[in-house]
Design a protein around this motif. Sequence first.
Motif, PDB file in Angstrom:
ATOM      1  N   GLN A  34       6.643  50.306 -47.406  1.00 46.53           N
ATOM      2  CA  GLN A  34       6.883  48.867 -46.845  1.00 46.53           C
ATOM      3  C   GLN A  34       6.926  48.889 -45.257  1.00 46.53           C
ATOM      4  OE1 GLN A  34      10.229  48.670 -49.480  1.00 46.53           O
ATOM      5  NE2 GLN A  34       9.708  46.725 -49.867  1.00 46.53           N
ATOM      6  N   SER A  35       7.594  49.855 -44.780  1.00 50.06           N
ATOM      7  CA  SER A  35       7.789  49.823 -43.309  1.00 50.06           C
ATOM      8  C   SER A  35       6.315  49.862 -42.635  1.00 50.06           C
ATOM      9  CB  SER A  35       8.911  51.130 -42.891  1.00 50.06           C
ATOM     10  OG  SER A  35       9.871  51.020 -43.632  1.00 50.06           O
ATOM     11  N   LEU A  36       5.513  50.773 -42.900  1.00 51.47           N
ATOM     12  CA  LEU A  36       4.569  50.913 -42.439  1.00 51.47           C
ATOM     13  C   LEU A  36       3.490  49.646 -42.718  1.00 51.47           C
ATOM     14  CD1 LEU A  36       3.397  54.752 -43.342  1.00 51.47           C
ATOM     15  CD2 LEU A  36       4.149  53.781 -41.035  1.00 51.47           C
ATOM     16  N   GLN A  37       3.668  49.139 -43.604  1.00 48.69           N
ATOM     17  CA  GLN A  37       2.788  47.793 -43.907  1.00 48.69           C
ATOM     18  C   GLN A  37       3.253  46.759 -42.966  1.00 48.69           C
ATOM     19  OE1 GLN A  37       0.396  47.107 -45.965  1.00 48.69           O
ATOM     20  NE2 GLN A  37       0.523  45.083 -45.295  1.00 48.69           N
ATOM     21  N   PHE A  38       4.645  46.731 -42.797  1.00 44.95           N
ATOM     22  CA  PHE A  38       5.166  45.656 -41.973  1.00 44.95           C
ATOM     23  C   PHE A  38       4.638  45.962 -40.219  1.00 44.95           C
ATOM     24  CE2 PHE A  38       8.777  45.258 -38.936  1.00 44.95           C
ATOM     25  CZ  PHE A  38       9.173  43.906 -38.883  1.00 44.95           C
ATOM     26  N   LEU A  39       4.664  47.233 -40.101  1.00 47.82           N
ATOM     27  CA  LEU A  39       4.110  47.689 -38.676  1.00 47.82           C
ATOM     28  C   LEU A  39       2.673  47.327 -38.544  1.00 47.82           C
ATOM     29  CD1 LEU A  39       6.498  50.861 -38.152  1.00 47.82           C
ATOM     30  CD2 LEU A  39       6.594  48.456 -37.056  1.00 47.82           C
ATOM     31  N   ASP A  40       2.019  47.543 -39.388  1.00 41.93           N
ATOM     32  CA  ASP A  40       0.603  47.297 -39.447  1.00 41.93           C
ATOM     33  C   ASP A  40       0.393  46.112 -39.268  1.00 41.93           C
ATOM     34  OD1 ASP A  40      -1.934  48.978 -39.666  1.00 41.93           O
ATOM     35  OD2 ASP A  40      -2.352  47.866 -41.434  1.00 41.93           O
ATOM     36  N   GLU A  41       1.192  45.026 -39.897  1.00 40.80           N
ATOM     37  CA  GLU A  41       0.792  43.555 -39.553  1.00 40.80           C
ATOM     38  C   GLU A  41       0.928  43.287 -38.107  1.00 40.80           C
ATOM     39  OE1 GLU A  41       3.300  41.477 -42.157  1.00 40.80           O
ATOM     40  OE2 GLU A  41       2.501  42.702 -43.904  1.00 40.80           O
ATOM     41  N   PHE A  42       1.703  43.672 -37.376  1.00 41.52           N
ATOM     42  CA  PHE A  42       1.682  43.487 -35.647  1.00 41.52           C
ATOM     43  C   PHE A  42       0.228  44.049 -35.143  1.00 41.52           C
ATOM     44  CE2 PHE A  42       6.244  43.499 -37.029  1.00 41.52           C
ATOM     45  CZ  PHE A  42       6.726  42.538 -35.880  1.00 41.52           C
ATOM     46  N   MET A  43      -0.129  45.398 -35.822  1.00 43.77           N
ATOM     47  CA  MET A  43      -1.057  45.961 -34.982  1.00 43.77           C
ATOM     48  C   MET A  43      -2.404  45.312 -35.247  1.00 43.77           C
ATOM     49  SD  MET A  43       0.093  49.897 -35.016  1.00 43.77           S
ATOM     50  CE  MET A  43       0.268  50.310 -33.586  1.00 43.77           C
ATOM     51  N   VAL A  44      -2.615  44.693 -36.786  1.00 40.94           N
ATOM     52  CA  VAL A  44      -3.674  43.997 -37.023  1.00 40.94           C
ATOM     53  C   VAL A  44      -3.845  42.862 -36.492  1.00 40.94           C
ATOM     54  CG1 VAL A  44      -4.844  42.981 -38.787  1.00 40.94           C
ATOM     55  CG2 VAL A  44      -3.984  45.350 -39.276  1.00 40.94           C
ATOM     56  N   LYS A  45      -2.761  41.871 -36.246  1.00 43.38           N
ATOM     57  CA  LYS A  45      -2.783  40.808 -35.752  1.00 43.38           C
ATOM     58  C   LYS A  45      -2.981  40.882 -34.083  1.00 43.38           C
ATOM     59  CE  LYS A  45       0.391  36.853 -34.646  1.00 43.38           C
ATOM     60  NZ  LYS A  45       1.588  36.617 -34.233  1.00 43.38           N
ATOM     61  N   ARG A  46      -2.579  41.835 -33.295  1.00 45.38           N
ATOM     62  CA  ARG A  46      -2.933  42.213 -31.881  1.00 45.38           C
ATOM     63  C   ARG A  46      -4.366  42.232 -31.846  1.00 45.38           C
ATOM     64  NH1 ARG A  46      -1.392  39.564 -28.197  1.00 45.38           N
ATOM     65  NH2 ARG A  46      -1.284  40.561 -26.029  1.00 45.38           N
ATOM     66  N   ILE A  47      -5.186  43.115 -32.794  1.00 45.66           N
ATOM     67  CA  ILE A  47      -6.499  43.626 -32.830  1.00 45.66           C
ATOM     68  C   ILE A  47      -7.413  42.153 -32.731  1.00 45.66           C
ATOM     69  CG2 ILE A  47      -8.463  44.657 -33.894  1.00 45.66           C
ATOM     70  CD1 ILE A  47      -6.376  46.966 -34.456  1.00 45.66           C
ATOM     71  N   SER A  48      -6.717  41.236 -33.807  1.00 38.50           N
ATOM     72  CA  SER A  48      -7.498  40.168 -33.751  1.00 38.50           C
ATOM     73  C   SER A  48      -7.418  39.064 -32.761  1.00 38.50           C
ATOM     74  CB  SER A  48      -7.101  39.288 -35.238  1.00 38.50           C
ATOM     75  OG  SER A  48      -5.895  38.754 -35.105  1.00 38.50           O
ATOM     76  N   GLN A  49      -6.126  39.322 -31.850  1.00 42.46           N
ATOM     77  CA  GLN A  49      -6.036  38.602 -30.559  1.00 42.46           C
ATOM     78  C   GLN A  49      -6.689  38.992 -29.530  1.00 42.46           C
ATOM     79  OE1 GLN A  49      -1.637  38.701 -30.520  1.00 42.46           O
ATOM     80  NE2 GLN A  49      -1.430  36.838 -31.246  1.00 42.46           N
ATOM     81  N   THR A  50      -7.276  40.337 -29.465  1.00 44.74           N
ATOM     82  CA  THR A  50      -7.992  40.806 -28.719  1.00 44.74           C
ATOM     83  C   THR A  50      -9.499  40.340 -28.215  1.00 44.74           C
ATOM     84  OG1 THR A  50      -6.382  42.724 -28.777  1.00 44.74           O
ATOM     85  CG2 THR A  50      -8.233  42.815 -27.221  1.00 44.74           C
ATOM     86  N   VAL A  51      -9.776  39.076 -28.082  1.00 42.82           N
ATOM     87  CA  VAL A  51     -11.160  38.770 -28.268  1.00 42.82           C
ATOM     88  C   VAL A  51     -11.378  37.875 -26.724  1.00 42.82           C
ATOM     89  CG1 VAL A  51     -11.478  38.538 -30.565  1.00 42.82           C
ATOM     90  CG2 VAL A  51     -10.176  36.673 -29.312  1.00 42.82           C
TER      91      VAL A  51
END
Length: 471
Positions: free
Chosen positions: A454-471
């Motif tokens: 669950q912890s890794l899932q929570f952290l992954d959301e921050f990283m995935v969101k940041r990748i999608s904002q990097t445009v």
Amino acid sequence: MGVFSLFSLCNAFACALLSLWLFNPSALAKWLRGLDVDHAKKRIARIKDVKALAERHEVAAVLAEMIHKDGAGSWPPRANHHHPTWPVALQQYKEVYLELASLLPQATASLDDQVNIARIAEFRFRFRELLHERVNLNDVQQLLKAADAGRWDIFPRDMYNAFYCCIASSRHAYRWATIPVVQVAQLETEVKLPVELTEPWAYLQRHFGCVSESGNNTSNLVLNFDTEGRHIYKINTGMSPRILSGEEAFARIFHEVEVLGVPVYHDMVLAIIAFARNEKAACARHVASITSQLRLVLGSYFDNMHDQQIPLSVWLSHVQGFYGWGIGHYDEASDDWVKFDGLSGNQVLLFQALDAFLGIEQYLSPRDQERNVPARQRALCKALARHSFRKMLSETPKDENEARIVNDFNEIIKRLRTFRYAHRSRAKRYLSQPAPERLPMTAGKSLLAPSIDQSLQFLDEFMVKRISQTV
Ligand code: HEM
């Protein structure tokens, strides 16, 4: 030059290096030091130029002020860790840290809470006693007041920076009291720190403009190197060379990113100035230079954040926990509990500056920026964001220079996305290591969900969101 002659030239160069290494290793070391000296000279020249540009543009002025006030005239910030040159009142702090350093780590943590409670209590008791016996708080306050009044002749800035690192490291040592960090310490909500560590902290944090009770990336990592590049406040003294070198390699990335960041900050300023003056060819040259510098900066991350340099089996238990915080205090004014998180790579200036220059919104919330990012670093990012010109360029450029600028911006975005993708998977690997003595936690986000998945899932959301904002 044809591909083959280029290839044989490279081969000849590699052979020459190899024979230098085999037959005359000291000559090779000298040659490599020469490269370092060369890089340092270029960095000094860049810093000088930023100062000269301060009159011409707001961004240069803000960068120059950060270098002058927080960097003691250089960047990464200069820290005079040679404590025999410090006033006696301050020397005691470093002596106490060095004296206690070997009591902090143990090869393997106990899984027995009672054993850990006793170990933590013993360490904190000795720390409190030593500080109480040795530190003359009144003398320390006089020095800090002198700095507050701008008397940098009495308390030079490079000494002030080193003292910031010393107090921040001491506070983290007191907070955790044992490495690996253990569950009973993670579950504490408040720890009463000795007055010798709280009073100076208030002055230092006011000066740097951070409100957190925890240290930050600058205080604990970037400033933890002296001017010769030596790593100072170690947390695994007496442990195996593998643990010690992993700890140092991790810290060194953050320092090195700022060393290699200087040409990037300088080129950002020059690109902004050139764009404002409609000098598109010059602007294109500086944006292209950022693109190529980025390879070196990100190289520092890619070449070091892997198992060979920072062993996966070492990092979580022996390095990461110390940089967490996860405690706070009751705040009467808001009738609320205030808790602070610890350090994270998300506080690294270079990435925040790149986002601002590219016109991407900041990763950290305004609250977390104010808590953990020094005020003059925040000011630089705000100025870069205000003058970000990428949004003014059209995807169908008007001329060749504008086309080059657009291409290079796209390349920067591509490299940043590559970093973010790689970081997502590397971070997960490090955080998934077994650490039975503790609960899932990151230094920057404190305690997480009870299960690691669950912890890794929570952290992954921050990283995935940041990748999608990097445009
Ligand atoms: C083993 C070491 C590391 C781990 C496990 C790790 C883990 C993480 C995690 C989970 C996040 C997202 C959640 C959050 O913001 O707290 C994050 C964000 C971030 N980390 Fe790391 N990190 C490590 C080392 C580094 C290093 C060495 C750097 C760069 C020098 C770095 C730079 C960043 C940045 C810039 C962010 C913000 C998101 C972004 O801009 O992409 N981290 N890290």
